[in-house]
Every structure is written in structure tokens, then in C-alpha cells.
Design a protein around this motif. Structure first.
Motif, mmCIF file in Angstrom:
data_model
loop_
_atom_site.group_PDB
_atom_site.id
_atom_site.type_symbol
_atom_site.label_atom_id
_atom_site.label_comp_id
_atom_site.label_asym_id
_atom_site.label_seq_id
_atom_site.Cartn_x
_atom_site.Cartn_y
_atom_site.Cartn_z
ATOM 1 N N GLU A 12 40.466 16.995 -41.127
ATOM 2 C CA GLU A 12 39.067 17.867 -40.887
ATOM 3 C C GLU A 12 37.987 17.243 -41.523
ATOM 4 O O GLU A 12 36.778 17.175 -40.948
ATOM 5 N N THR A 13 38.145 16.858 -42.858
ATOM 6 C CA THR A 13 36.858 16.401 -43.637
ATOM 7 C C THR A 13 36.568 15.166 -43.169
ATOM 8 O O THR A 13 35.266 14.781 -43.112
ATOM 9 N N LEU A 14 37.333 13.949 -42.750
ATOM 10 C CA LEU A 14 37.029 12.825 -42.790
ATOM 11 C C LEU A 14 36.162 12.953 -41.213
ATOM 12 O O LEU A 14 35.291 12.204 -41.163
ATOM 13 N N PHE A 32 27.026 16.312 -45.331
ATOM 14 C CA PHE A 32 27.873 15.877 -44.307
ATOM 15 C C PHE A 32 28.797 17.213 -43.817
ATOM 16 O O PHE A 32 29.366 17.302 -42.673
ATOM 17 N N MET A 33 28.804 18.170 -44.680
ATOM 18 C CA MET A 33 30.207 19.038 -44.600
ATOM 19 C C MET A 33 29.359 20.597 -44.195
ATOM 20 O O MET A 33 30.012 21.379 -43.046
ATOM 21 N N LEU A 34 28.256 20.848 -44.672
ATOM 22 C CA LEU A 34 27.709 22.110 -44.552
ATOM 23 C C LEU A 34 27.533 22.422 -42.706
ATOM 24 O O LEU A 34 27.690 23.520 -42.154
ATOM 25 N N PRO A 35 27.028 21.315 -42.104
ATOM 26 C CA PRO A 35 26.857 21.408 -40.470
ATOM 27 C C PRO A 35 28.010 21.707 -39.988
ATOM 28 O O PRO A 35 28.146 22.102 -38.819
ATOM 29 N N GLY A 36 29.122 21.484 -40.453
ATOM 30 C CA GLY A 36 30.502 21.557 -39.794
ATOM 31 C C GLY A 36 31.001 23.047 -40.011
ATOM 32 O O GLY A 36 32.371 23.137 -39.671
ATOM 33 N N LEU A 92 42.960 30.887 -50.091
ATOM 34 C CA LEU A 92 42.252 29.843 -49.470
ATOM 35 C C LEU A 92 43.037 28.876 -48.509
ATOM 36 O O LEU A 92 42.825 28.415 -47.532
ATOM 37 N N GLU A 93 44.363 29.034 -48.848
ATOM 38 C CA GLU A 93 45.403 28.162 -47.994
ATOM 39 C C GLU A 93 45.481 28.775 -46.523
ATOM 40 O O GLU A 93 45.967 27.870 -45.576
ATOM 41 N N ASP A 94 45.048 29.799 -46.525
ATOM 42 C CA ASP A 94 45.084 30.487 -44.971
ATOM 43 C C ASP A 94 43.902 30.183 -44.272
ATOM 44 O O ASP A 94 43.867 30.369 -42.934
ATOM 45 N N TRP A 95 42.887 29.447 -44.795
ATOM 46 C CA TRP A 95 41.546 28.910 -43.979
ATOM 47 C C TRP A 95 41.509 27.687 -43.519
ATOM 48 O O TRP A 95 41.883 27.028 -44.487
ATOM 49 N N SER A 96 40.893 27.334 -42.503
ATOM 50 C CA SER A 96 40.528 25.788 -42.342
ATOM 51 C C SER A 96 39.280 25.554 -43.129
ATOM 52 O O SER A 96 38.614 26.240 -44.105
ATOM 53 N N VAL A 97 39.096 24.266 -43.386
ATOM 54 C CA VAL A 97 37.910 23.931 -44.197
ATOM 55 C C VAL A 97 36.614 24.437 -43.670
ATOM 56 O O VAL A 97 35.901 24.708 -44.614
ATOM 57 N N ALA A 123 41.312 24.697 -57.985
ATOM 58 C CA ALA A 123 40.936 23.697 -57.066
ATOM 59 C C ALA A 123 40.128 24.173 -55.902
ATOM 60 O O ALA A 123 39.116 23.594 -55.373
ATOM 61 N N GLY A 124 40.295 25.293 -55.476
ATOM 62 C CA GLY A 124 39.526 26.044 -54.365
ATOM 63 C C GLY A 124 37.912 26.359 -54.756
ATOM 64 O O GLY A 124 37.191 26.392 -53.955
ATOM 65 N N LEU A 125 37.991 26.354 -56.152
ATOM 66 C CA LEU A 125 36.216 26.423 -56.552
ATOM 67 C C LEU A 125 35.689 25.422 -56.145
ATOM 68 O O LEU A 125 34.192 25.478 -56.313
ATOM 69 N N ALA A 126 36.074 24.237 -55.714
ATOM 70 C CA ALA A 126 35.275 23.102 -55.479
ATOM 71 C C ALA A 126 34.268 23.478 -54.313
ATOM 72 O O ALA A 126 33.403 22.962 -54.104
ATOM 73 N N ASN A 127 34.700 24.499 -53.374
ATOM 74 C CA ASN A 127 34.041 25.016 -52.330
ATOM 75 C C ASN A 127 32.771 25.632 -53.166
ATOM 76 O O ASN A 127 31.974 25.886 -52.206
#
Length: 384
Positions: free
Chosen positions: A185-187, A233-237, A280-285, A304-308
């Protein structure tokens, strides 16, 4: 600064101990100028100013004390006939010399990064599997890339460097990753297909006509630039169709370590303040990005979820709860990058297994201190 990376393995005899470059600049000084092999500096942007967290705690860990640092050491290296060895993806020159600053190794048994003298690439036995790639291959290996924080901060910004510079490549050399959903998803958010990825492996060597290797964010102190490029790169997605709550509590109930032992009580308290628990495991990126971008208040144990937090808007309220014996400043740093309203508190050590690595221990949260922290942050209970 690393969370959990792959165990390092040292096998065979030491026949290559002197065959290394400590960093890319040492290698660059050894190659002829004007050729295809070079090191191009990369500007990692503005200085980072880190401010002390807001807290009730009387003793603030030294990792969370204020300072200012200008990010240095950014570059993109071009290595003709370079090689990538082992599961962690050690970067080697054409004559098989290790480039140490591009090849970090973490030992999960010792719970620390390995020194140059301990690096398994210097003790490697005869390669069991070799693969040759024609053209240019970008190297984005990192020993902890399976961890969501390290994926976001030690892999993706380096891909962003190549995208910003319009560096062409035919394939990406990366570590194996069991979490294929967030990888794919992130790539795609960075315009790369999973089909272009070549995976490293144990005692496996990949060689290409030319390697393109961006510098590690870890070696430049995780600069604000890394957060900015993730947002670019990621906020638009993000999934803007998602109806997400304004106040969220990040649960680690599905994690294998560092859980809150009295999480049920914590959730019941937070619900009176309007917080909604999420795993967060239940949610897509894309959903996680939207969740954090639209939240106004976040309470979470360190994880690690706080990387968001990279995707939060300015002034978002954050309360991070640390195990008292495991203080890692990563998410405090990201909060400073985005000018978030950051608070911290310590959880209580259960002391059930004092010889265990504290970063893996479960812990409890003092409900009174949590509520006091919410009060100094200006949060009130919902009207009943």
C-alpha cells in the motif's frame, strides 16, 4: 533508537576483518573522480528544535530534554557493480568491502546495534545464492524494516529522495517483510509496484550493474525533512471517506509485547472524555493516515503505530505513555516536527520479570495520574 530489528548472525571464520569502509565518504575518497561511482550530497533541510514535553512527572528522561540539531550527512551513493548481502541487506562494494554506515545490524538477543567489529558481513562464509541484476537497482534495506516505524522512517523517506531527484532505477532491493499489506500500500503511494522489488535473504548476495543507495535517516537523527516527505507522498492517499473520531486511544491489545495490563480500566476512564479505542492492526494505511490526520486528541502507549503522528495536523493533542524503564524519544521527535501539543507520562513497572528487556514488558497505568494529565492538557469529561 531502533525498536526491534532482525537478529544478527555471525558464522564462519574472520577472513575479511580489514575489508570495510567505515562510511560512504571513506569509500568516496577511494574512487576516481569523474567516473560513474560517486557520492552526491542531499540537503535534508531545516534544523530541528526539540522542546521539553509537558508532563506531571518531576524527572524527565535525558532523551526528552530540549535541544536543537541541524541534520547532516544526507547523500545518494552510486556504486558500480555493488553487492547486497544477507537478510539485513549489507551494502558491499564491487571488491566485496562492507560500507558500514549503510549496513546497520541489530542483535535481538543483546537488544542493541552491533559495532563494526561485530558485523556479520565481516565473518560471512561462502555465498550460497547469488543473483545478478542488469541496469540500476535502488537499495532500501534496513535491519528493522518489518517494524512499522522503521518502514515509515528508515525506508520510505529514502525512496522519497530518489523520487524527488528523479533518479531512474529498474528494481528495488529490500528486506523480506511479513507485513505485505502495508508494504504494498505504501509503495504504491510512492509510485512503485511491489513487482519491482528484489528481496534479500540469508547468505544470499545480489549484485547489480549499478547500485543507487540513499543515506539512512537514522544516521541524520531522523530530521523533520523525513516527516515532510512522508506527508508529501502519503497524505494525498488517505481515505477521506472514513468517518473517524476526534479523540482516539491506541490499543496494543493485539500486540505481543508492551501492552497496558489494566487497559480495560484505562479505556473506561478515557471513554468518559470521549476517546474511542482503536487497534491499528484492523485499519489499512490509508485509513490510519485519515484517522491521525483528523484526530484532535490521541492517547497511546509507546509503540510503532505512533509513527502515524507524521500525518497529524498542527496542535493535535498527544499523550504518550512510556514504560518507565523504556524511554525512546522517536514519537516526541515527530510531534516536534509537526508542532503537536505533546504530553507524556510514565507507566508503572509490573516487576514480574526484571531480567527481561524492558521494551518488551507489559505495564500498568496509574488512572489518577492519567486523569491529571488530561486535566493539565485542558480536556474535560463529556457532559452526562
Amino acid at each position: 533508537m531502533s525498536e526491534i530489528c532482525k537478529n544478527a548472525k555471525s558464522t564462519g571464520t574472520n577472513s575479511n576483518k580489514s575489508r570495510f569502509y567505515r562510511d560512504i565518504w571513506e569509500w568516496g575518497a577511494s574512487v576516481s573522480s569523474g567516473g560513474d561511482e560517486k557520492v552526491s550530497p542531499f540537503d535534508l533541510g531545516e534544523a530541528a528544535k526539540y522542546e521539553v514535553p509537558k508532563t506531571l512527572e518531576t524527572k524527565i528522561h535525558r532523551y526528552l530534554m530540549p535541544y536543537t540539531v541541524h541534520p547532516e550527512g544526507g547523500y545518494v551513493a552510486y556504486i558500480s557493480n555493488g553487492r547486497v548481502w544477507g537478510t539485513s541487506g549489507s551494502v558491499l562494494t564491487s571488491d566485496e568491502k562492507l560500507i558500514f554506515d549503510l549496513s546497520p545490524e541489530y542483535d535481538g538477543r543483546l537488544n542493541r546495534m552491533l559495532t563494526l567489529e561485530e558485523h556479520p558481513a565481516l565473518y560471512r562464509s561462502k555465498v550460497q545464492e547469488q543473483q545478478y541484476l542488469h541496469g540500476t537497482s535502488a537499495v532500501l534495506t534496513f535491519c528493522g524494516s518489518h517494524n512499522y516505524f522503521h518502514w515509515l522512517y528508515d525506508v520510505l523517506p529514502r525512496l522519497g529522495m530518489l523520487r524527488i531527484l528523479n533518479v531512474p532505477f529498474q528494481s528495488l532491493i529490500m528486506n523480506p517483510n511479513p507485513y505485505t499489506s502495508f508494504v504494498e500500500e505504501t509503495l504504491l503511494m510512492f509510485g512503485v509496484s511491489e513487482s519491482s522489488v528484489i528481496r534479500t535473504g540469508d547468505n544470499r548476495e545480489v549484485q547489480a550493474d549499478r547500485l543507487v543507495v540513499p543515506s539512512l535517516m537514522m544516521n541524520s537523527h531522523y530530521p523533520p525533512w523525513a516527516t515532510s516527505v512522508l506527508r508529501m507522498f502519503m497524505l494525498p492517499g488517505r481515505d477521506t471517506t472514513l468517518h473517524s473520531p476526534e479523540r482516539i486511544f491506541i490499543s496494543r491489545s493485539q500486540a505481543s509485547a508492551r501492552r497496558i495490563a489494566n487497559e480495560g480500566e484505562v479505556i473506561r476512564l478515557l471513554e468518559t472524555y470521549g476517546f474511542v479505542p482503536v487497534c491499528l492492526e484492523d485499519w489499512s494505511v490509508a485509513q490510519q493516515i485519515q484517522l491521525f490526520a483528523s484526530s484532535k486528541a490521541i492517547v497511546s502507549p509507546h509503540g510503532a503505530g505512533l509513527a502515524n503522528l507524521a500525518f497529524c495536523m498542527k496542535d493535535t493533542l498527544v499523550v504518550e505513555i512510556f514504560p518507565i524503564r523504556h524511554i525512546v524519544p522517536t514519537y516526541w521527535m515527530i510531534s516536534n516536527h509537526n508542532k503537536l501539543d505533546y504530553y507524556m507520562m510514565y507507566g508503572q513497572d509490573n516487576e514480574t520479570t526484571p531480567d527481561r528487556f524492558p521494551g518488551l514488558e507489559d505495564f500498568t497505568v496509574d488512572l489518577d495520574r492519567l486523569e491529571q494529565t488530561l486535566h493539565i492538557a485542558g480536556l474535560n469529561k463529556l457532559d452526562t
